[in-house]
Design an enzyme around this catalytic site. Sequence first.
Site, PDB file in Angstrom:
ATOM      1  N   CYS A 117       0.819  -1.227   0.000  1.00  0.00           N
ATOM      2  CA  CYS A 117       0.000   0.000   0.000  1.00  0.00           C
ATOM      3  C   CYS A 117       0.848   1.270   0.000  1.00  0.00           C
ATOM      4  O   CYS A 117       0.330   2.357  -0.255  1.00  0.00           O
ATOM      5  CB  CYS A 117      -0.948  -0.003   1.194  1.00  0.00           C
ATOM      6  N   HIS A 258      -3.500   7.073   2.035  1.00  0.00           N
ATOM      7  CA  HIS A 258      -3.858   5.756   1.516  1.00  0.00           C
ATOM      8  C   HIS A 258      -5.260   5.427   2.019  1.00  0.00           C
ATOM      9  O   HIS A 258      -5.597   5.711   3.170  1.00  0.00           O
ATOM     10  CB  HIS A 258      -2.844   4.727   2.010  1.00  0.00           C
ATOM     11  N   ASN A 288     -10.134  -0.250  -0.967  1.00  0.00           N
ATOM     12  CA  ASN A 288      -8.673  -0.218  -0.929  1.00  0.00           C
ATOM     13  C   ASN A 288      -8.111  -0.808  -2.223  1.00  0.00           C
ATOM     14  O   ASN A 288      -8.205  -2.011  -2.450  1.00  0.00           O
ATOM     15  CB  ASN A 288      -8.185  -1.014   0.294  1.00  0.00           C
TER      16      ASN A 288
HETATM   17  O1  UT7 Z   1      -4.021  -1.385   3.375  1.00  0.00           O
HETATM   18  C1  UT7 Z   1      -3.234  -2.241   4.118  1.00  0.00           C
HETATM   19  C2  UT7 Z   1      -3.402  -1.987   5.556  1.00  0.00           C
HETATM   20  N1  UT7 Z   1      -4.658  -2.522   5.986  1.00  0.00           N
HETATM   21  C3  UT7 Z   1      -5.415  -1.854   6.822  1.00  0.00           C
HETATM   22  O2  UT7 Z   1      -5.067  -0.745   7.174  1.00  0.00           O
HETATM   23  C4  UT7 Z   1      -6.671  -2.515   7.347  1.00  0.00           C
HETATM   24  C5  UT7 Z   1      -6.678  -2.470   8.829  1.00  0.00           C
HETATM   25  N2  UT7 Z   1      -7.817  -3.081   9.464  1.00  0.00           N
HETATM   26  C6  UT7 Z   1      -9.104  -2.650   9.333  1.00  0.00           C
HETATM   27  O3  UT7 Z   1      -9.405  -1.808   8.532  1.00  0.00           O
HETATM   28  C7  UT7 Z   1     -10.125  -3.205  10.309  1.00  0.00           C
HETATM   29  O4  UT7 Z   1      -9.481  -3.922  11.304  1.00  0.00           O
HETATM   30  C8  UT7 Z   1     -11.204  -4.078   9.657  1.00  0.00           C
HETATM   31  C9  UT7 Z   1     -12.148  -3.236   8.825  1.00  0.00           C
HETATM   32  C10 UT7 Z   1     -10.570  -5.157   8.821  1.00  0.00           C
HETATM   33  C11 UT7 Z   1     -12.057  -4.728  10.761  1.00  0.00           C
HETATM   34  O5  UT7 Z   1     -12.618  -3.756  11.600  1.00  0.00           O
HETATM   35  P1  UT7 Z   1     -12.558  -3.904  13.177  1.00  0.00           P
HETATM   36  O6  UT7 Z   1     -13.292  -2.781  13.753  1.00  0.00           O
HETATM   37  O7  UT7 Z   1     -11.107  -4.067  13.558  1.00  0.00           O
HETATM   38  O8  UT7 Z   1     -13.364  -5.184  13.390  1.00  0.00           O
HETATM   39  P2  UT7 Z   1     -12.907  -6.490  14.172  1.00  0.00           P
HETATM   40  O9  UT7 Z   1     -11.891  -7.230  13.387  1.00  0.00           O
HETATM   41  O10 UT7 Z   1     -12.592  -6.102  15.584  1.00  0.00           O
HETATM   42  O11 UT7 Z   1     -14.238  -7.294  14.185  1.00  0.00           O
HETATM   43  C12 UT7 Z   1     -15.364  -6.898  14.962  1.00  0.00           C
HETATM   44  C13 UT7 Z   1     -16.456  -7.931  14.769  1.00  0.00           C
HETATM   45  C14 UT7 Z   1     -15.955  -9.344  14.886  1.00  0.00           C
HETATM   46  O12 UT7 Z   1     -16.967 -10.109  15.557  1.00  0.00           O
HETATM   47  P3  UT7 Z   1     -16.753 -10.563  17.074  1.00  0.00           P
HETATM   48  O13 UT7 Z   1     -15.507 -11.377  17.069  1.00  0.00           O
HETATM   49  O14 UT7 Z   1     -16.626  -9.279  17.835  1.00  0.00           O
HETATM   50  O15 UT7 Z   1     -18.000 -11.335  17.348  1.00  0.00           O
HETATM   51  C15 UT7 Z   1     -15.839  -9.812  13.466  1.00  0.00           C
HETATM   52  O16 UT7 Z   1     -16.002 -11.205  13.320  1.00  0.00           O
HETATM   53  O17 UT7 Z   1     -16.979  -7.809  13.432  1.00  0.00           O
HETATM   54  C16 UT7 Z   1     -16.975  -9.085  12.808  1.00  0.00           C
HETATM   55  N3  UT7 Z   1     -16.785  -8.918  11.373  1.00  0.00           N
HETATM   56  C17 UT7 Z   1     -17.800  -8.661  10.537  1.00  0.00           C
HETATM   57  N4  UT7 Z   1     -19.102  -8.485  10.748  1.00  0.00           N
HETATM   58  C18 UT7 Z   1     -19.870  -8.209   9.679  1.00  0.00           C
HETATM   59  C19 UT7 Z   1     -15.638  -8.981  10.668  1.00  0.00           C
HETATM   60  N5  UT7 Z   1     -15.882  -8.763   9.360  1.00  0.00           N
HETATM   61  C20 UT7 Z   1     -17.215  -8.560   9.262  1.00  0.00           C
HETATM   62  C21 UT7 Z   1     -18.067  -8.283   8.188  1.00  0.00           C
HETATM   63  N6  UT7 Z   1     -19.374  -8.120   8.442  1.00  0.00           N
HETATM   64  N7  UT7 Z   1     -17.623  -8.171   6.920  1.00  0.00           N
END
Ligand code: UT7
Length: 334
Positions: A117, A258, A288
Amino acid sequence: MAQEKKYNAIITAVGMYFPDKVFDNKYFESIIDTNEEWILTRTGIRERRILENGGTSVLATNAALDLMQKHNIKAEEIDCIIVATVTPDMFFPPTACLVQKRIGAVNAWGFDLEAACSGFLFAFQTGSGLIESGQYKKVMIIGADKMSSITDYTDRNNCILFGDGGAAVLLEPIEDKNFGLQDSILHVDGSGEVALHMKGGGSLNPPSHETVDKKMHYIYQDGKAVFKVAVKGMADVSVELMQKNNLKSEDIAYLVPHQANMRIIDATAERMGLSRDKVMINIDRYGNTTAATIPSCLVEYYRAGKIKKGDKLILSAFGAGYTWGATYIVWAID
Ligand code: UT7
Protein backbone atom coordinates in the site's frame (compact mmCIF):
# COMPACT_ATOMS: atom_id res chain seq x y z
CA MET A 1 26.58 17.36 3.36
CA ALA A 2 23.83 16.58 0.89
CA GLN A 3 24.51 17.90 -2.58
CA GLU A 4 22.25 20.65 -3.88
CA LYS A 5 19.80 19.17 -6.40
CA LYS A 6 19.69 20.69 -9.84
CA TYR A 7 15.97 20.05 -10.28
CA ASN A 8 12.85 19.29 -8.32
CA ALA A 9 10.41 16.67 -9.59
CA ILE A 10 6.89 17.99 -10.23
CA ILE A 11 3.68 16.28 -11.30
CA THR A 12 2.72 17.67 -14.71
CA ALA A 13 0.01 15.21 -15.80
CA VAL A 14 -2.38 12.69 -14.24
CA GLY A 15 -4.61 9.84 -15.36
CA MET A 16 -6.68 6.99 -13.97
CA TYR A 17 -8.79 3.97 -14.81
CA PHE A 18 -11.41 2.11 -12.84
CA PRO A 19 -13.35 -0.76 -14.43
CA ASP A 20 -17.15 -0.53 -14.76
CA LYS A 21 -18.23 -3.56 -12.76
CA VAL A 22 -19.32 -2.66 -9.22
CA PHE A 23 -19.45 -4.77 -6.05
CA ASP A 24 -21.59 -2.73 -3.65
CA ASN A 25 -22.14 -3.56 0.01
CA LYS A 26 -25.50 -5.12 -0.80
CA TYR A 27 -23.70 -7.65 -3.02
CA PHE A 28 -21.61 -8.81 -0.06
CA GLU A 29 -24.78 -9.45 1.92
CA SER A 30 -25.60 -12.05 -0.72
CA ILE A 31 -22.25 -13.91 -0.53
CA ILE A 32 -21.08 -13.65 3.12
CA ASP A 33 -22.52 -13.10 6.59
CA THR A 34 -22.38 -9.29 6.72
CA ASN A 35 -24.51 -6.19 6.37
CA GLU A 36 -24.25 -2.85 4.61
CA GLU A 37 -24.25 -0.91 7.87
CA TRP A 38 -21.33 -2.87 9.36
CA ILE A 39 -19.18 -2.38 6.28
CA LEU A 40 -19.91 1.33 5.95
CA THR A 41 -19.42 2.23 9.61
CA ARG A 42 -16.31 0.06 10.10
CA THR A 43 -14.56 0.96 6.85
CA GLY A 44 -16.24 3.90 5.06
CA ILE A 45 -16.58 1.76 1.91
CA ARG A 46 -19.82 1.75 -0.12
CA GLU A 47 -18.61 0.03 -3.30
CA ARG A 48 -15.53 -1.15 -5.21
CA ARG A 49 -14.74 -1.66 -8.89
CA ILE A 50 -13.84 -5.10 -10.22
CA LEU A 51 -11.82 -5.92 -13.36
CA GLU A 52 -13.41 -8.92 -15.05
CA ASN A 53 -10.98 -9.55 -17.92
CA GLY A 54 -7.22 -9.16 -18.01
CA GLY A 55 -4.63 -8.42 -15.37
CA THR A 56 -3.24 -5.35 -13.64
CA SER A 57 -1.60 -4.22 -16.90
CA VAL A 58 -5.10 -3.38 -18.19
CA LEU A 59 -5.62 -1.00 -15.27
CA ALA A 60 -2.12 0.46 -15.60
CA THR A 61 -2.24 0.83 -19.39
CA ASN A 62 -5.63 2.54 -19.34
CA ALA A 63 -4.47 4.92 -16.60
CA ALA A 64 -1.38 5.77 -18.70
CA LEU A 65 -3.47 6.31 -21.84
CA ASP A 66 -5.90 8.54 -19.96
CA LEU A 67 -2.95 10.66 -18.74
CA MET A 68 -1.48 10.90 -22.23
CA GLN A 69 -4.77 11.79 -23.90
CA LYS A 70 -5.86 14.41 -21.36
CA HIS A 71 -2.44 16.11 -21.25
CA ASN A 72 -1.35 15.60 -24.84
CA ILE A 73 1.74 13.55 -23.97
CA LYS A 74 3.24 11.48 -26.78
CA ALA A 75 4.33 7.93 -25.95
CA GLU A 76 7.80 8.40 -27.41
CA GLU A 77 8.51 11.28 -25.01
CA ILE A 78 8.34 9.01 -21.95
CA ASP A 79 11.78 8.06 -20.57
CA CYS A 80 10.84 5.64 -17.82
CA ILE A 81 7.77 3.78 -16.51
CA ILE A 82 7.60 2.60 -12.91
CA VAL A 83 4.62 0.42 -11.98
CA ALA A 84 3.92 0.01 -8.27
CA THR A 85 1.86 -3.14 -7.74
CA VAL A 86 1.49 -6.29 -5.62
CA THR A 87 -0.59 -7.97 -8.31
CA PRO A 88 1.61 -7.99 -11.44
CA ASP A 89 0.13 -9.83 -14.44
CA MET A 90 2.95 -12.34 -14.08
CA PHE A 91 6.12 -12.67 -11.98
CA PHE A 92 7.90 -11.72 -15.13
CA PRO A 93 7.99 -9.93 -17.47
CA PRO A 94 7.50 -6.80 -15.36
CA THR A 95 4.08 -5.18 -15.79
CA ALA A 96 5.94 -1.98 -16.73
CA CYS A 97 7.10 -3.77 -19.91
CA LEU A 98 3.54 -4.75 -20.81
CA VAL A 99 2.44 -1.15 -20.35
CA GLN A 100 5.41 0.14 -22.37
CA LYS A 101 4.44 -2.07 -25.32
CA ARG A 102 0.75 -1.25 -25.20
CA ILE A 103 1.16 2.51 -25.03
CA GLY A 104 4.02 2.48 -27.56
CA ALA A 105 6.61 4.10 -25.31
CA VAL A 106 9.44 3.06 -27.62
CA ASN A 107 12.11 5.14 -25.86
CA ALA A 108 11.29 4.12 -22.30
CA TRP A 109 12.90 1.75 -19.83
CA GLY A 110 11.11 0.76 -16.67
CA PHE A 111 10.43 -1.71 -13.90
CA ASP A 112 7.92 -2.80 -11.26
CA LEU A 113 8.23 -1.81 -7.63
CA GLU A 114 6.54 -3.76 -4.86
CA ALA A 115 5.85 -1.99 -1.60
CA ALA A 116 2.20 -2.91 -1.08
CA CYS A 117 0.00 0.00 0.00
CA SER A 118 3.04 2.30 0.19
CA GLY A 119 3.97 1.40 -3.38
CA PHE A 120 2.99 4.72 -4.89
CA LEU A 121 4.99 6.73 -2.33
CA PHE A 122 8.07 4.55 -2.76
CA ALA A 123 7.79 4.72 -6.56
CA PHE A 124 7.27 8.47 -6.39
CA GLN A 125 10.47 8.84 -4.37
CA THR A 126 12.39 6.59 -6.78
CA GLY A 127 11.09 8.34 -9.88
CA SER A 128 11.78 11.76 -8.39
CA GLY A 129 15.42 10.77 -7.90
CA LEU A 130 15.69 10.03 -11.63
CA ILE A 131 14.32 13.49 -12.39
CA GLU A 132 16.34 15.35 -9.75
CA SER A 133 19.59 13.90 -11.10
CA GLY A 134 18.84 15.58 -14.42
CA GLN A 135 19.22 12.29 -16.25
CA TYR A 136 15.56 11.87 -17.23
CA LYS A 137 12.88 14.34 -18.28
CA LYS A 138 9.62 12.38 -18.21
CA VAL A 139 9.08 9.58 -15.71
CA MET A 140 5.66 7.96 -15.43
CA ILE A 141 4.67 6.55 -12.05
CA ILE A 142 1.72 4.18 -12.09
CA GLY A 143 0.00 2.64 -9.07
CA ALA A 144 -2.23 -0.24 -10.14
CA ASP A 145 -3.65 -3.32 -8.45
CA LYS A 146 -6.17 -5.99 -9.29
CA MET A 147 -6.81 -6.88 -5.66
CA SER A 148 -9.79 -9.06 -6.63
CA SER A 149 -7.25 -11.56 -8.03
CA ILE A 150 -5.85 -12.29 -4.54
CA THR A 151 -9.01 -11.77 -2.46
CA ASP A 152 -10.79 -14.69 -0.81
CA TYR A 153 -14.48 -13.89 -1.28
CA THR A 154 -15.42 -16.29 1.53
CA ASP A 155 -13.33 -14.38 4.11
CA ARG A 156 -15.66 -11.70 5.45
CA ASN A 157 -12.91 -10.00 7.43
CA ASN A 158 -11.04 -9.06 4.27
CA CYS A 159 -13.06 -9.41 1.08
CA ILE A 160 -15.15 -6.32 1.77
CA LEU A 161 -12.05 -4.10 1.86
CA PHE A 162 -10.46 -4.38 -1.56
CA GLY A 163 -11.09 -3.24 -5.13
CA ASP A 164 -9.31 -2.88 -8.48
CA GLY A 165 -7.97 0.31 -10.06
CA GLY A 166 -5.05 2.15 -11.58
CA ALA A 167 -3.76 5.73 -11.61
CA ALA A 168 -0.72 7.46 -13.05
CA VAL A 169 1.27 10.66 -12.66
CA LEU A 170 3.97 12.10 -14.89
CA LEU A 171 7.08 13.56 -13.25
CA GLU A 172 9.11 16.28 -14.94
CA PRO A 173 11.95 18.55 -13.79
CA ILE A 174 11.64 22.16 -12.65
CA GLU A 175 14.43 24.46 -11.51
CA ASP A 176 12.23 26.40 -9.07
CA LYS A 177 12.67 24.53 -5.78
CA ASN A 178 9.44 25.94 -4.39
CA PHE A 179 7.48 23.33 -6.35
CA GLY A 180 7.33 19.56 -6.47
CA LEU A 181 8.80 17.04 -4.06
CA GLN A 182 10.03 18.87 -0.97
CA ASP A 183 10.68 16.12 1.58
CA SER A 184 9.69 12.63 2.68
CA ILE A 185 10.08 10.14 5.51
CA LEU A 186 9.80 6.50 4.44
CA HIS A 187 10.06 3.33 6.54
CA VAL A 188 9.99 -0.46 6.39
CA ASP A 189 9.69 -2.94 9.26
CA GLY A 190 9.77 -6.62 8.32
CA SER A 191 8.15 -7.71 11.58
CA GLY A 192 4.87 -6.82 9.83
CA GLU A 193 5.08 -10.02 7.79
CA VAL A 194 3.21 -11.96 10.46
CA ALA A 195 0.02 -9.89 10.33
CA LEU A 196 -0.26 -9.21 6.59
CA HIS A 197 1.01 -11.44 3.79
CA MET A 198 0.28 -13.74 0.89
CA LYS A 199 2.37 -16.83 1.47
CA GLY A 200 1.65 -18.87 -1.66
CA GLY A 201 2.92 -18.66 -5.21
CA GLY A 202 6.38 -17.28 -4.54
CA SER A 203 9.71 -19.12 -4.21
CA LEU A 204 8.99 -20.00 -0.58
CA ASN A 205 5.77 -21.84 -1.38
CA PRO A 206 5.60 -22.44 -5.13
CA PRO A 207 2.11 -23.16 -6.44
CA SER A 208 0.92 -26.69 -5.69
CA HIS A 209 -2.37 -28.42 -4.92
CA GLU A 210 -1.51 -28.00 -1.27
CA THR A 211 -0.94 -24.25 -1.45
CA VAL A 212 -4.22 -23.84 -3.30
CA ASP A 213 -6.12 -26.07 -0.85
CA LYS A 214 -4.70 -24.06 2.04
CA LYS A 215 -5.79 -20.79 0.37
CA MET A 216 -2.24 -19.50 0.43
CA HIS A 217 -2.74 -17.48 -2.76
CA TYR A 218 -5.05 -15.05 -1.00
CA ILE A 219 -4.39 -12.03 1.18
CA TYR A 220 -3.98 -12.98 4.82
CA GLN A 221 -4.59 -10.05 7.16
CA ASP A 222 -5.04 -9.84 10.91
CA GLY A 223 -7.17 -6.71 10.52
CA LYS A 224 -7.19 -5.68 14.16
CA ALA A 225 -3.41 -5.97 14.54
CA VAL A 226 -2.76 -4.05 11.32
CA PHE A 227 -5.33 -1.41 12.21
CA LYS A 228 -3.51 -0.56 15.44
CA VAL A 229 -0.09 -0.09 13.87
CA ALA A 230 -1.51 1.62 10.77
CA VAL A 231 -3.30 4.29 12.80
CA LYS A 232 -0.16 5.07 14.78
CA GLY A 233 2.29 4.68 11.92
CA MET A 234 0.46 6.90 9.44
CA ALA A 235 -0.33 9.62 11.97
CA ASP A 236 3.15 9.65 13.54
CA VAL A 237 5.03 9.91 10.25
CA SER A 238 2.68 12.59 8.88
CA VAL A 239 3.02 14.75 12.00
CA GLU A 240 6.81 14.22 12.02
CA LEU A 241 7.02 15.39 8.41
CA MET A 242 4.96 18.49 9.23
CA GLN A 243 7.22 19.36 12.15
CA LYS A 244 10.40 18.72 10.17
CA ASN A 245 9.21 21.21 7.53
CA ASN A 246 7.70 23.75 9.94
CA LEU A 247 4.24 23.16 8.52
CA LYS A 248 1.21 24.13 10.58
CA SER A 249 -2.23 22.63 9.92
CA GLU A 250 -3.36 25.82 8.19
CA ASP A 251 -0.42 25.61 5.74
CA ILE A 252 -1.63 22.27 4.36
CA ALA A 253 -4.16 22.25 1.52
CA TYR A 254 -4.75 18.49 1.67
CA LEU A 255 -3.78 15.27 3.33
CA VAL A 256 -3.72 12.61 0.59
CA PRO A 257 -3.98 9.38 2.58
CA HIS A 258 -3.86 5.76 1.52
CA GLN A 259 -7.48 4.60 1.48
CA ALA A 260 -7.56 1.46 3.65
CA ASN A 261 -10.11 2.40 6.28
CA MET A 262 -11.96 5.68 6.89
CA ARG A 263 -11.23 5.41 10.60
CA ILE A 264 -7.46 5.31 9.94
CA ILE A 265 -7.81 8.33 7.64
CA ASP A 266 -9.82 10.28 10.24
CA ALA A 267 -7.35 9.48 13.01
CA THR A 268 -4.43 10.68 10.88
CA ALA A 269 -6.22 13.90 9.91
CA GLU A 270 -7.14 14.57 13.52
CA ARG A 271 -3.53 14.20 14.70
CA MET A 272 -2.49 16.63 11.94
CA GLY A 273 -5.17 19.12 12.99
CA LEU A 274 -6.99 18.89 9.66
CA SER A 275 -10.75 18.99 9.13
CA ARG A 276 -12.46 16.50 6.75
CA ASP A 277 -12.63 19.05 3.93
CA LYS A 278 -8.82 19.04 3.85
CA VAL A 279 -8.60 15.29 3.33
CA MET A 280 -8.81 13.60 -0.06
CA ILE A 281 -11.25 10.70 0.09
CA ASN A 282 -12.45 8.18 -2.49
CA ILE A 283 -12.53 5.01 -0.36
CA ASP A 284 -16.33 5.14 -0.42
CA ARG A 285 -16.39 4.47 -4.19
CA TYR A 286 -13.33 2.27 -4.73
CA GLY A 287 -12.34 0.61 -1.42
CA ASN A 288 -8.67 -0.22 -0.93
CA THR A 289 -6.96 -0.41 -4.33
CA THR A 290 -3.47 -0.66 -2.75
CA ALA A 291 -0.98 1.25 -4.97
CA ALA A 292 -3.76 3.14 -6.79
CA THR A 293 -5.37 4.90 -3.82
CA ILE A 294 -3.15 7.98 -3.51
CA PRO A 295 -2.68 8.75 -7.22
CA SER A 296 -6.39 8.26 -7.94
CA CYS A 297 -7.24 10.79 -5.23
CA LEU A 298 -4.83 13.25 -6.86
CA VAL A 299 -6.46 12.71 -10.26
CA GLU A 300 -10.01 13.16 -9.01
CA TYR A 301 -9.34 16.26 -6.89
CA TYR A 302 -7.22 17.87 -9.61
CA ARG A 303 -9.87 17.27 -12.26
CA ALA A 304 -12.56 18.64 -9.96
CA GLY A 305 -10.53 21.88 -9.77
CA LYS A 306 -9.89 21.39 -6.06
CA ILE A 307 -6.05 21.45 -6.17
CA LYS A 308 -4.39 24.76 -7.05
CA LYS A 309 -0.84 25.61 -8.04
CA GLY A 310 1.15 26.22 -4.86
CA ASP A 311 -1.00 23.95 -2.70
CA LYS A 312 0.97 22.04 -0.07
CA LEU A 313 0.03 18.36 0.06
CA ILE A 314 1.04 15.61 2.48
CA LEU A 315 0.78 12.13 0.95
CA SER A 316 0.69 9.37 3.55
CA ALA A 317 0.49 5.57 3.47
CA PHE A 318 0.79 2.41 5.54
CA GLY A 319 0.79 -1.16 4.25
CA ALA A 320 2.13 -4.69 4.18
CA GLY A 321 5.76 -5.19 5.09
CA TYR A 322 5.25 -3.14 7.09
CA THR A 323 5.95 -0.26 4.72
CA TRP A 324 4.90 3.29 5.49
CA GLY A 325 5.75 6.91 5.05
CA ALA A 326 4.74 10.46 4.23
CA THR A 327 5.72 12.73 1.35
CA TYR A 328 5.46 16.52 1.19
CA ILE A 329 4.86 18.04 -2.26
CA VAL A 330 3.90 21.48 -3.56
CA TRP A 331 1.48 21.25 -6.49
CA ALA A 332 3.00 22.87 -9.57
CA ILE A 333 0.35 23.04 -12.31
CA ASP A 334 -2.90 24.97 -12.83
O1 UT7 B 1 -4.02 -1.38 3.37
C1 UT7 B 1 -3.23 -2.24 4.12
C2 UT7 B 1 -3.40 -1.99 5.56
N1 UT7 B 1 -4.66 -2.52 5.99
C3 UT7 B 1 -5.42 -1.85 6.82
O2 UT7 B 1 -5.07 -0.75 7.17
C4 UT7 B 1 -6.67 -2.52 7.35
C5 UT7 B 1 -6.68 -2.47 8.83
N2 UT7 B 1 -7.82 -3.08 9.46
C6 UT7 B 1 -9.10 -2.65 9.33
O3 UT7 B 1 -9.41 -1.81 8.53
C7 UT7 B 1 -10.12 -3.20 10.31
O4 UT7 B 1 -9.48 -3.92 11.30
C8 UT7 B 1 -11.20 -4.08 9.66
C9 UT7 B 1 -12.15 -3.24 8.82
C10 UT7 B 1 -10.57 -5.16 8.82
C11 UT7 B 1 -12.06 -4.73 10.76
O5 UT7 B 1 -12.62 -3.76 11.60
P1 UT7 B 1 -12.56 -3.90 13.18
O6 UT7 B 1 -13.29 -2.78 13.75
O7 UT7 B 1 -11.11 -4.07 13.56
O8 UT7 B 1 -13.36 -5.18 13.39
P2 UT7 B 1 -12.91 -6.49 14.17
O9 UT7 B 1 -11.89 -7.23 13.39
O10 UT7 B 1 -12.59 -6.10 15.58
O11 UT7 B 1 -14.24 -7.29 14.19
C12 UT7 B 1 -15.36 -6.90 14.96
C13 UT7 B 1 -16.46 -7.93 14.77
C14 UT7 B 1 -15.96 -9.34 14.89
O12 UT7 B 1 -16.97 -10.11 15.56
P3 UT7 B 1 -16.75 -10.56 17.07
O13 UT7 B 1 -15.51 -11.38 17.07
O14 UT7 B 1 -16.63 -9.28 17.83
O15 UT7 B 1 -18.00 -11.34 17.35
C15 UT7 B 1 -15.84 -9.81 13.47
O16 UT7 B 1 -16.00 -11.20 13.32
O17 UT7 B 1 -16.98 -7.81 13.43
C16 UT7 B 1 -16.98 -9.08 12.81
N3 UT7 B 1 -16.78 -8.92 11.37
C17 UT7 B 1 -17.80 -8.66 10.54
N4 UT7 B 1 -19.10 -8.48 10.75
C18 UT7 B 1 -19.87 -8.21 9.68
C19 UT7 B 1 -15.64 -8.98 10.67
N5 UT7 B 1 -15.88 -8.76 9.36
C20 UT7 B 1 -17.22 -8.56 9.26
C21 UT7 B 1 -18.07 -8.28 8.19
N6 UT7 B 1 -19.37 -8.12 8.44
N7 UT7 B 1 -17.62 -8.17 6.92
